[in-house]
Design a protein around this motif. Structure first.
Motif, PDB file in Angstrom:
ATOM      1  N   ASP A  93      -1.957 -13.083 -16.392  1.00 27.07           N
ATOM      2  CA  ASP A  93      -2.832 -12.215 -17.186  1.00 27.07           C
ATOM      3  C   ASP A  93      -2.729 -10.750 -16.771  1.00 27.07           C
ATOM      4  N   VAL A  94      -1.742 -10.437 -15.935  1.00 24.18           N
ATOM      5  CA  VAL A  94      -1.554  -9.056 -15.472  1.00 24.18           C
ATOM      6  C   VAL A  94      -0.173  -8.586 -15.892  1.00 24.18           C
ATOM      7  N   ASP A  95      -0.119  -7.425 -16.523  1.00 21.17           N
ATOM      8  CA  ASP A  95       1.149  -6.872 -16.978  1.00 21.17           C
ATOM      9  C   ASP A  95       2.102  -6.681 -15.798  1.00 21.17           C
ATOM     10  N   GLU A  96       3.384  -6.944 -16.049  1.00 20.47           N
ATOM     11  CA  GLU A  96       4.384  -6.855 -14.981  1.00 20.47           C
ATOM     12  C   GLU A  96       4.435  -5.462 -14.346  1.00 20.47           C
ATOM     13  N   ARG A  97       4.260  -4.418 -15.160  1.00 22.07           N
ATOM     14  CA  ARG A  97       4.316  -3.062 -14.630  1.00 22.07           C
ATOM     15  C   ARG A  97       3.129  -2.781 -13.717  1.00 22.07           C
ATOM     16  N   TRP A  98       1.970  -3.332 -14.066  1.00 28.64           N
ATOM     17  CA  TRP A  98       0.779  -3.190 -13.222  1.00 28.64           C
ATOM     18  C   TRP A  98       1.026  -3.883 -11.886  1.00 28.64           C
ATOM     19  N   CYS A  99       1.573  -5.096 -11.951  1.00 29.48           N
ATOM     20  CA  CYS A  99       1.876  -5.848 -10.731  1.00 29.48           C
ATOM     21  C   CYS A  99       2.892  -5.104  -9.865  1.00 29.48           C
ATOM     22  N   ALA A 100       3.909  -4.538 -10.515  1.00 29.02           N
ATOM     23  CA  ALA A 100       4.949  -3.840  -9.763  1.00 29.02           C
ATOM     24  C   ALA A 100       4.364  -2.643  -9.015  1.00 29.02           C
ATOM     25  N   GLN A 101       3.454  -1.905  -9.637  1.00 27.42           N
ATOM     26  CA  GLN A 101       2.839  -0.766  -8.961  1.00 27.42           C
ATOM     27  C   GLN A 101       1.952  -1.220  -7.806  1.00 27.42           C
ATOM     28  N   ALA A 102       1.219  -2.312  -8.015  1.00 30.66           N
ATOM     29  CA  ALA A 102       0.376  -2.841  -6.938  1.00 30.66           C
ATOM     30  C   ALA A 102       1.227  -3.268  -5.748  1.00 30.66           C
ATOM     31  N   GLU A 103       2.359  -3.900  -6.031  1.00 29.72           N
ATOM     32  CA  GLU A 103       3.244  -4.340  -4.952  1.00 29.72           C
ATOM     33  C   GLU A 103       3.881  -3.147  -4.240  1.00 29.72           C
ATOM     34  N   ALA A 104       4.234  -2.103  -5.011  1.00 29.03           N
ATOM     35  CA  ALA A 104       4.816  -0.912  -4.388  1.00 29.03           C
ATOM     36  C   ALA A 104       3.823  -0.232  -3.439  1.00 29.03           C
ATOM     37  N   LEU A 105       2.526  -0.333  -3.770  1.00 31.36           N
ATOM     38  CA  LEU A 105       1.488   0.231  -2.897  1.00 31.36           C
ATOM     39  C   LEU A 105       1.120  -0.707  -1.753  1.00 31.36           C
ATOM     40  N   ASP A 106       1.692  -1.923  -1.775  1.00 32.00           N
ATOM     41  CA  ASP A 106       1.363  -2.947  -0.780  1.00 32.00           C
ATOM     42  C   ASP A 106      -0.123  -3.284  -0.835  1.00 32.00           C
ATOM     43  N   ALA A 107      -0.616  -3.527  -2.061  1.00 29.94           N
ATOM     44  CA  ALA A 107      -2.026  -3.838  -2.269  1.00 29.94           C
ATOM     45  C   ALA A 107      -2.292  -5.305  -1.932  1.00 29.94           C
ATOM     46  N   THR A 108      -2.886  -5.542  -0.799  1.00 33.97           N
ATOM     47  CA  THR A 108      -3.225  -6.893  -0.358  1.00 33.97           C
ATOM     48  C   THR A 108      -4.642  -6.894   0.219  1.00 33.97           C
ATOM     49  N   VAL A 109      -5.309  -8.024   0.103  1.00 31.20           N
ATOM     50  CA  VAL A 109      -6.655  -8.165   0.660  1.00 31.20           C
ATOM     51  C   VAL A 109      -6.518  -8.498   2.139  1.00 31.20           C
ATOM     52  N   TRP A 110      -6.688  -7.521   2.991  1.00 31.75           N
ATOM     53  CA  TRP A 110      -6.529  -7.697   4.437  1.00 31.75           C
ATOM     54  C   TRP A 110      -7.871  -7.878   5.139  1.00 31.75           C
ATOM     55  N   TRP A 111      -8.973  -7.462   4.496  1.00 27.53           N
ATOM     56  CA  TRP A 111     -10.284  -7.529   5.127  1.00 27.53           C
ATOM     57  C   TRP A 111     -10.874  -8.943   4.976  1.00 27.53           C
ATOM     58  N   ARG A 112     -11.747  -9.314   5.900  1.00 25.82           N
ATOM     59  CA  ARG A 112     -12.277 -10.673   5.934  1.00 25.82           C
ATOM     60  C   ARG A 112     -13.366 -10.896   4.895  1.00 25.82           C
ATOM     61  N   ALA A 113     -14.219  -9.896   4.670  1.00 18.21           N
ATOM     62  CA  ALA A 113     -15.329 -10.059   3.727  1.00 18.21           C
ATOM     63  C   ALA A 113     -15.671  -8.711   3.123  1.00 18.21           C
ATOM     64  N   ASP A 114     -16.053  -8.721   1.841  1.00 21.29           N
ATOM     65  CA  ASP A 114     -16.414  -7.472   1.173  1.00 21.29           C
ATOM     66  C   ASP A 114     -17.595  -6.798   1.857  1.00 21.29           C
ATOM     67  N   ALA A 115     -18.512  -7.608   2.335  1.00 26.17           N
ATOM     68  CA  ALA A 115     -19.738  -7.061   2.923  1.00 26.17           C
ATOM     69  C   ALA A 115     -19.463  -6.278   4.200  1.00 26.17           C
ATOM     70  N   THR A 116     -18.329  -6.552   4.852  1.00 25.77           N
ATOM     71  CA  THR A 116     -18.013  -5.858   6.109  1.00 25.77           C
ATOM     72  C   THR A 116     -16.813  -4.916   5.957  1.00 25.77           C
ATOM     73  N   TYR A 117     -16.442  -4.606   4.713  1.00 21.23           N
ATOM     74  CA  TYR A 117     -15.240  -3.799   4.480  1.00 21.23           C
ATOM     75  C   TYR A 117     -15.319  -2.451   5.199  1.00 21.23           C
ATOM     76  N   ALA A 118     -16.462  -1.764   5.108  1.00 19.96           N
ATOM     77  CA  ALA A 118     -16.565  -0.426   5.711  1.00 19.96           C
ATOM     78  C   ALA A 118     -16.342  -0.480   7.222  1.00 19.96           C
ATOM     79  N   SER A 119     -16.917  -1.471   7.868  1.00 14.54           N
ATOM     80  CA  SER A 119     -16.742  -1.603   9.314  1.00 14.54           C
ATOM     81  C   SER A 119     -15.303  -1.941   9.665  1.00 14.54           C
ATOM     82  N   GLU A 120     -14.695  -2.836   8.885  1.00 11.45           N
ATOM     83  CA  GLU A 120     -13.306  -3.208   9.142  1.00 11.45           C
ATOM     84  C   GLU A 120     -12.366  -2.039   8.862  1.00 11.45           C
TER      85      GLU A 120
END
Length: 396
Positions: A93-120
């Motif tokens: 459901d995501v356009d290939e070009r959108w995915c390609a840009q996200a991958e080029a930015l290395d967009a990955t969920v590295w944090w453990r929880a949204d609630a602690t994102y600022a601290s992490e």
């Protein structure tokens, strides 16, 4: 999530509360209330902009430009907002070009929880808590100032199903193997230190590009007026420094390849309108010529230093202006020669005129009101002459 904290954040972003006062209030409030509210505000602001036409690479670029070198974390938070947004969608459901840009930015969920994102985030980038909150709040202020722009790539959740053999809905199939050959040739042209070699490599790349574009026009003529080929647009980033002069080079390359451009200096990109194969040519050639221009300018420029700083700046600006003008002349002649050498050249002219009208109509629909840009000043004769000489040496 505390509605009180959300209200505090929104008040700072709107300017209803002075920024420093709002930051101080959030810094002394319980982290368990502030952190989830800040992260939710960032992801919601990102979602609004994705729906409003912004693509990951574009939003990252404009935030980095506005944040400057003093706030390198802002760009990283934009990348994290991309990753957080993509969690809610299946890959199909995501356009290939959108995915390609996200991958080029290395967009990955590295944090453990949204609630602690600022601290992490603070721990990851070795920031104290107040600095992390400051970065998140500053980013929200920047995002709030950005308006919707034209949707050129469907945002996640609205991507059309790709057509068999096609590159995108309404577009034509593009030979990816050909594009890889072109990229390889241009890479060789950029890396060699011998002008004759560079010219050979890039001339071959231009030949392949022109042949593909002409073949596409011939196919359109045979398929008739009902062929599902429509002009598209792509936003190409133009970076500091000397961005106005670089935008002029991009415009010259686009004009020679039957495309039209609109330069948006506030956001650091130019929107290129044209057909897929022609936009691909513009993107590839502009990138390669910019590398060649930078190398030639560094070789010819006068010494810098505090005393020669103004002279050096004038030289570089004048160099790039002359380079763009001369490259436009050379590319224009090369395009005419390719057309003259094409089979059925006479029959192609009405097709090319029709395609140009389609491109213009698309541009005028997206940008009904545009202003012709002012020409750049030429304050350095040596820069102008050096720029024209470098353009004459540039491999096309």
């Amino acid at each position: 999530m505390s509605s009180e904290r959300r209200g505090q954040i929104e008040a700072v972003v709107r300017g209803a509360v002075p920024y420093e006062q709002g930051l101080d209030a959030l810094a002394v409030a319980p982290a368990g209330e502030v952190d989830p509210a800040l992260f939710a505000a960032v992801t919601e602001a990102g979602a609004r902009l994705w729906r409003g036409g912004w693509q990951p690479a574009e939003l990252h670029r404009v935030v980095v430009r506005r944040g400057g070198t003093d706030r390198p974390v802002l760009g990283r938070v934009v990348t994290d907002a991309v990753a957080a947004h993509l969690r809610g969608f299946a890959r199909r459901d995501v356009d290939e070009r959108w995915c390609a840009q996200a991958e080029a930015l290395d967009a990955t969920v590295w944090w453990r929880a949204d609630a602690t994102y600022a601290s992490e985030l603070a721990a990851r980038h070795r920031l104290d808590r107040v600095s992390a909150l400051d970065d998140l709040l500053s980013l929200l202020v920047v995002l709030a100032e950005l308006p919707p722009i034209e949707v050129l790539v469907p945002p996640p959740g609205t991507a059309p199903r790709p057509r068999a053999g096609g590159r995108q809905a309404g577009g034509t199939a593009v030979d990816e193997k050909l594009l890889e050959r072109v990229r390889a040739l241009l890479a060789k042209a950029e890396s060699t230190g011998y002008p004759a070699e560079a010219e050979t490599y890039t001339a071959k790349a231009q030949e392949l590009i022109a042949r593909h574009s002409i073949d596409e026009a011939l196919v359109a003529r045979r398929d008739g007026p009902d062929a599902a080929v429509v002009p598209f647009a792509r936003r190409i980033g133009v970076d500091h420094p000397y961005e106005s002069e670089k935008a002029s080079l991009l415009s010259a390359v686009a004009a020679a390849n039957r495309c039209h451009t609109v330069w948006s200096p506030d956001y650091g990109f130019t929107t290129v309108f044209g057909f897929d194969a022609d936009i691909d040519a513009v993107d590839l050639l502009y990138t390669s010529l910019l590398v060649q221009a930078g190398r030639a300018m560094a070789r010819d420029e006068p010494p810098g230093g505090k005393a020669g700083r103004a002279r050096l700046k004038a030289f570089r600006q004048s160099f790039l202006v002359a380079y763009a003008v001369r490259i436009g002349e050379r590319l224009g002649r090369a395009a005419e020669a390719a057309l003259d050498a094409a089979p059925e050249a006479a029959d192609l002219l009405p097709v090319l005129r029709s395609r140009d009208e389609q491109v213009r109509e698309t541009m005028q629909r997206v940008f009904p009101r545009t202003v012709r840009g002012r020409g750049s000043r030429v304050d350095s004769r040596e820069g102008w002459e050096s720029g024209r000489e470098a353009a004459d040496r540039a491999a096309l």
